[in-house]
Motif scaffolding. Structure first.
Motif, PDB file in Angstrom:
ATOM      1  N   ALA A 161     -40.910 -67.738 -37.456  1.00  0.00           N
ATOM      2  CA  ALA A 161     -40.044 -67.254 -38.535  1.00  0.00           C
ATOM      3  C   ALA A 161     -38.690 -66.817 -37.991  1.00  0.00           C
ATOM      4  O   ALA A 161     -37.644 -67.109 -38.588  1.00  0.00           O
ATOM      5  CB  ALA A 161     -40.725 -66.103 -39.269  1.00  0.00           C
ATOM      6  N   TRP A 162     -38.676 -66.127 -36.870  1.00  0.00           N
ATOM      7  CA  TRP A 162     -37.408 -65.704 -36.274  1.00  0.00           C
ATOM      8  C   TRP A 162     -36.613 -66.897 -35.763  1.00  0.00           C
ATOM      9  O   TRP A 162     -35.383 -66.941 -35.875  1.00  0.00           O
ATOM     10  CB  TRP A 162     -37.662 -64.708 -35.151  1.00  0.00           C
ATOM     11  CG  TRP A 162     -37.915 -63.317 -35.647  1.00  0.00           C
ATOM     12  CD1 TRP A 162     -39.112 -62.665 -35.710  1.00  0.00           C
ATOM     13  CD2 TRP A 162     -36.940 -62.412 -36.180  1.00  0.00           C
ATOM     14  NE1 TRP A 162     -38.951 -61.411 -36.248  1.00  0.00           N
ATOM     15  CE2 TRP A 162     -37.625 -61.224 -36.541  1.00  0.00           C
ATOM     16  CE3 TRP A 162     -35.568 -62.484 -36.393  1.00  0.00           C
ATOM     17  CZ2 TRP A 162     -36.978 -60.126 -37.096  1.00  0.00           C
ATOM     18  CZ3 TRP A 162     -34.923 -61.384 -36.943  1.00  0.00           C
ATOM     19  CH2 TRP A 162     -35.610 -60.229 -37.282  1.00  0.00           C
ATOM     20  N   GLU A 163     -37.300 -67.870 -35.207  1.00  0.00           N
ATOM     21  CA  GLU A 163     -36.607 -69.069 -34.726  1.00  0.00           C
ATOM     22  C   GLU A 163     -35.948 -69.807 -35.892  1.00  0.00           C
ATOM     23  O   GLU A 163     -34.804 -70.278 -35.787  1.00  0.00           O
ATOM     24  CB  GLU A 163     -37.592 -69.993 -34.006  1.00  0.00           C
ATOM     25  CG  GLU A 163     -36.953 -71.221 -33.405  1.00  0.00           C
ATOM     26  CD  GLU A 163     -37.951 -72.099 -32.673  1.00  0.00           C
ATOM     27  OE1 GLU A 163     -37.594 -73.252 -32.340  1.00  0.00           O
ATOM     28  OE2 GLU A 163     -39.091 -71.646 -32.442  1.00  0.00           O
ATOM     29  N   ALA A 164     -36.653 -69.897 -37.027  1.00  0.00           N
ATOM     30  CA  ALA A 164     -36.081 -70.546 -38.204  1.00  0.00           C
ATOM     31  C   ALA A 164     -34.880 -69.766 -38.722  1.00  0.00           C
ATOM     32  O   ALA A 164     -33.875 -70.355 -39.157  1.00  0.00           O
ATOM     33  CB  ALA A 164     -37.146 -70.675 -39.296  1.00  0.00           C
ATOM     34  N   CYS A 165     -34.959 -68.438 -38.667  1.00  0.00           N
ATOM     35  CA  CYS A 165     -33.845 -67.597 -39.116  1.00  0.00           C
ATOM     36  C   CYS A 165     -32.618 -67.815 -38.235  1.00  0.00           C
ATOM     37  O   CYS A 165     -31.493 -67.910 -38.734  1.00  0.00           O
ATOM     38  CB  CYS A 165     -34.272 -66.132 -39.094  1.00  0.00           C
ATOM     39  SG  CYS A 165     -32.998 -64.980 -39.644  1.00  0.00           S
ATOM     40  N   LEU A 166     -32.806 -67.922 -36.942  1.00  0.00           N
ATOM     41  CA  LEU A 166     -31.691 -68.145 -36.023  1.00  0.00           C
ATOM     42  C   LEU A 166     -31.059 -69.520 -36.230  1.00  0.00           C
ATOM     43  O   LEU A 166     -29.839 -69.674 -36.175  1.00  0.00           O
ATOM     44  CB  LEU A 166     -32.171 -68.000 -34.576  1.00  0.00           C
ATOM     45  CG  LEU A 166     -32.436 -66.568 -34.093  1.00  0.00           C
ATOM     46  CD1 LEU A 166     -33.217 -66.586 -32.786  1.00  0.00           C
ATOM     47  CD2 LEU A 166     -31.128 -65.813 -33.914  1.00  0.00           C
ATOM     48  N   ARG A 167     -31.881 -70.524 -36.501  1.00  0.00           N
ATOM     49  CA  ARG A 167     -31.350 -71.872 -36.730  1.00  0.00           C
ATOM     50  C   ARG A 167     -30.506 -71.935 -37.994  1.00  0.00           C
ATOM     51  O   ARG A 167     -29.518 -72.658 -38.057  1.00  0.00           O
ATOM     52  CB  ARG A 167     -32.492 -72.893 -36.822  1.00  0.00           C
ATOM     53  CG  ARG A 167     -33.124 -73.271 -35.494  1.00  0.00           C
ATOM     54  CD  ARG A 167     -33.916 -74.567 -35.636  1.00  0.00           C
ATOM     55  NE  ARG A 167     -34.866 -74.508 -36.744  1.00  0.00           N
ATOM     56  CZ  ARG A 167     -36.139 -74.130 -36.620  1.00  0.00           C
ATOM     57  NH1 ARG A 167     -36.593 -73.759 -35.435  1.00  0.00           N
ATOM     58  NH2 ARG A 167     -36.941 -74.117 -37.669  1.00  0.00           N
ATOM     59  N   ALA A 168     -30.891 -71.144 -38.992  1.00  0.00           N
ATOM     60  CA  ALA A 168     -30.238 -71.242 -40.301  1.00  0.00           C
ATOM     61  C   ALA A 168     -29.029 -70.328 -40.446  1.00  0.00           C
ATOM     62  O   ALA A 168     -28.321 -70.412 -41.454  1.00  0.00           O
ATOM     63  CB  ALA A 168     -31.251 -70.927 -41.401  1.00  0.00           C
ATOM     64  N   ASN A 169     -28.762 -69.440 -39.446  1.00  0.00           N
ATOM     65  CA  ASN A 169     -27.707 -68.442 -39.619  1.00  0.00           C
ATOM     66  C   ASN A 169     -26.884 -68.269 -38.348  1.00  0.00           C
ATOM     67  O   ASN A 169     -27.360 -68.541 -37.237  1.00  0.00           O
ATOM     68  CB  ASN A 169     -28.321 -67.093 -40.014  1.00  0.00           C
ATOM     69  CG  ASN A 169     -29.014 -67.136 -41.359  1.00  0.00           C
ATOM     70  OD1 ASN A 169     -28.377 -67.081 -42.399  1.00  0.00           O
ATOM     71  ND2 ASN A 169     -30.328 -67.241 -41.333  1.00  0.00           N
TER      72      ASN A 169
END
Length: 738
Positions: A48-56
């Motif tokens: 979830a954190w990795e996805a957040c970093l990719r998207a922002n």
């Protein structure tokens, strides 16, 4: 650096949306901003954190959120950021999460010569507390942030800005003596509280103190509103908790929780009405009729507001903020203001806002937006919101309650954003406050106080004991447990594996220990902690803790300047740190210090369901949407990769749920009998405490060589009884909650 991210830290949830919108609006590259706050993020995994970093591009949120993600679970790495921004960086003091981000995450990496992000701190007041040793506190902030203080002169032509012009006023109001009413209020509150079993002495004293404050600041109208509107919602919160427990409890406990929830929901409307009627009886109470319906101070405020709004009656955008010290005072004061202006054809003028411990983030954001767009023209705010609220059209600020720091003066005056704004003080002296602010500003602008880069680095202290502290679980995760996060790790683990509200009395075992022979005085000592596992409960004893720590001291792991506040606090953290290490070694925690898959799958069926506590925790919540009232089912989604077990993480609460009786049983037992028994217990406790106090003072006086006649005279004075207070009329039976 386009390959890295910005970590933007704000001190509270109220500022998350506002600052995120500002970054999106003013960022030169239209950055993508993630708004991160709330307990739901605790269940985010690495994916979830990795996805957040990719998207922002920018991660913007509260300090505890980022401390948990980077330090506790290591789902996010320091090397992924090129810049740390600390908004309101004066909050980075002591053991606050903002300070711990620097001390526990940034400092060790810098000492190891690793690449670290740039640091930018933003504040209108470099010191949060009193101005004692202000130069030293400035240096401590520079050392903490590994940065230098720079205070621009915004009035200089080269800056392109214009210094805001603010006018300050001192408001005088008639002083009313409330002497003699404190005992009276205590008795009346006790009679109300006695109608509901389960309210502890501590909670009763807290409610009494808040009621006395509301009475003195607002008068009888605010006092009645407080009890008619605030305490009622405690029952509604517990009804929602019961419903959630019925939905998520183990199979053998579901019928019990479901029956309680159903019966309480049926009785709740009647209970609510009865409690409001009981509060309304106070207005007819003969002993309380001498108290003014609206206090002189509150009446002066109403006159001030009337004058201000009449002078700007053609300006629909005219608005202001009123600051109070306690959450308990905000809604009653807003209610009085609205009733006053409703008679003049301006209903719904004001609303109260507070931090998210007593108001949901959704309601808080809604009211802030209504204020910004003009639907509301007055906000009654607590100190939690004195920093950061940015409303360009706010033209006046009223400091209704007394404040004690220069930071509050600077921050509150800064909420009046419009030029030629006005600030009104009811308690503080504006002349003194302006002088203190000038002193603080001069300290910030004194370049001679600036530490060199070498001096900043030389004062960095990293407290680690190799192989012992902080604890790092096996694996390549990089997660760490310390004195500062061990309690959160423990509570999070128990909550997720048991999937029910936690009764800490079943996990902590205390023992009373005498610490002062003359008195005597007792304190609770933690003797054992139990934690659930797939193999049953495991108990860690105090002897186990002492053996684990050996000769390691508090100074070795926490230093002297940033150690725990009290010995009792250190002992608790020391105990829970040992428990977390045992849990990790037993395989109950994974490499990220989250509950392991085995613990999540097998613990709930291996241990009995916890007995729910039987005590009500009172919070000053005036609406049924407070943070503590939200069940996990109503909270935001935890993220794209959260598992079903993660989503089902239950509500953690030290408060409790009630056993439900029938109406017939309640009527048979009678409210009056309960009130009399409760009052007798309280009077006995008061008398015993007074007797112990008299004995200690008499012994002290004899040691000081005072004559027996003096001792006897003082004893007679202390034994004088307070005025007799007649009881309230009998209330309708309300023993539906036990």
């Amino acid at each position: 650096n386009p390959g890295l991210h910005v970590l933007f830290v704000v001190p509270n949830t109220a500022l998350v949306r506002q600052q995120a919108e500002a970054v999106r609006r003013d960022g030169q590259t239209s950055p993508r901003v993630a708004e991160l706050c709330g307990s739901t993020l605790d269940s985010w995994g690495a994916a979830a954190w990795e996805a957040c970093l990719r998207a922002n591009d920018v991660l913007l949120g509260t300090p505890q959120t980022f401390f948990n993600a980077i330090y506790t679970s290591a789902h996010v790495q320091l090397s992924q950021f090129s810049l740390f921004v600390f908004d309101e960086c004066h909050e980075a003091t002591g053991n606050s999460p903002m300070a711990r981000i620097m001390r526990d995450i940034y400092w060790p990496s810098a000492m190891d010569q690793q690449s670290t992000p740039h640091v930018l701190g933003l504040t209108a007041s470099i010191i949060a507390g009193k101005l004692l040793e202000k130069e030293k506190k400035r240096e401590e902030l520079e050392v903490l942030l590994q940065s230098s203080v720079f205070s621009p002169d915004i009035s200089a032509p080269s800056s392109g800005g214009v210094e805001q012009e603010v006018t300050y006023h001192k408001i005088d109001y008639p002083q009313e003596s409330m002497q003699g009413y404190e005992v009276l209020v205590e008795r009346k509150v006790e009679q109300l509280a006695a109608t509901f079993d389960g309210i502890t002495r501590v909670e009763f004293e807290k409610a009494t103190k808040h009621a006395q404050h509301v009475l003195s600041e607002c008068g009888m109208s605010g006092f009645i509103y407080y009890f008619g509107e605030s305490l009622v919602y405690q029952l509604e919160r517990h009804a929602r908790n019961l419903k959630f427990m019925a939905d998520t409890a183990q199979a053998n406990a579901k019928p019990r929780f479901a029956a309680k929830a159903e019966e309480l929901n049926v009785k709740l409307p009647q209970l609510r009405q009865m409690y409001k009627q009981a509060a309304a009886q106070l207005q007819e109470d003969g002993e309380l009729t001498a108290v003014p319906l609206v206090s002189g101070k509150c009446s002066t405020l109403l006159q001030l507001l009337t004058r201000l709004f009449e002078a700007h009656q053609n300006d629909a955008e005219y608005k202001g903020i009123i600051f109070v010290q306690q959450v308990a005072l905000g809604p009653p004061l807003a209610d009085i203001i609205n009733k006053h202006f409703a008679s003049a054809g301006r209903p719904g003028l004001a609303a109260a806002v507070s931090g998210t411990s007593s108001m949901s983030l959704e309601r808080l954001n809604t009211r802030l937006e209504d204020f910004k767009c003009g639907k509301l023209q007055l906000l009654v705010c607590t100190t939690t919101l004195e920093q950061g609220i940015d409303v360009q059209s706010c033209e006046f600020v009223v400091c209704y309650s007394k404040f004690h720091t220069t930071k509050s003066h600077v921050q509150r005056a800064g909420r009046a954003r419009k030029d030629k704004a006005e600030v009104y003080y009811f308690e503080n002296d504006p002349t003194q406050e302006k002088a203190q602010a000038a002193t603080l500003r001069q300290c910030a602008r004194d370049d001679n106080l600036r530490l060199s880069r070498a001096e900043q680095q030389s004062r960095v202290e990293v407290h680690e004991v190799p192989g012992f502290y902080p604890h790092q679980p096996a694996g390549a995760g990089g997660a760490k447990a310390s004195l500062h996060n061990c309690i959160d790790i423990f509570h999070k683990y128990c909550s997720r594996v048991l999937r029910q509200s936690l009764n800490m009395d079943e996990l902590y075992v205390y023992e009373a220990q005498e610490i002062r022979p003359l008195g005597p005085e007792l304190r609770k000592v933690l003797r054992a902690v139990r934690f659930p596992t797939p193999d049953g409960y495991v108990t860690v004893l105090l002897d186990d803790v002492n053996a684990h720590w050996g000769d390691v001291t508090e100074e070795q792991v926490a230093g002297t300047q940033f150690a725990c506040k009290t010995p009792a606090e250190f002992e608790r953290c020391r105990f829970l740190y040992t428990v977390v290490v045992r849990m990790s070694q037993a395989g109950c925690l994974d490499a990220s210090l989250d509950p392991s898959a085995r613990a999540l799958a097998g613990t709930r069926g291996a241990v009995h369901a916890q007995k729910l506590a039987d005590e009500l925790v009172l919070r000053d919540s005036f609406a049924p949407d407070g943070k503590e009232a939200q069940s996990p089912a109503t909270r935001p989604s935890p993220g794209p990769s959260a598992s079903a077990q993660e989503v089902a993480s239950p509500l953690v609460s030290g408060s409790s749920l009630y056993e439900v009786e029938s109406v017939e049983a309640a009527q048979r037992k009678g409210a009056q009998t309960r009130q009399e028994a409760h009052q007798a217990r309280q009077e006995q406790a008061h008398e015993e405490a007074a007797q112990r106090k008299r004995e200690r003072q008499e012994a002290h006086q004899m040691r000081q060589g005072q004559e027996p006649a003096q001792v006897e005279r003082r004893k007679r004075e202390q034994q004088q009884m307070p005025p007799t207070v007649s009881p309230m009329p009998p209330m309708p039976p309300a023993r539906w909650l036990q």
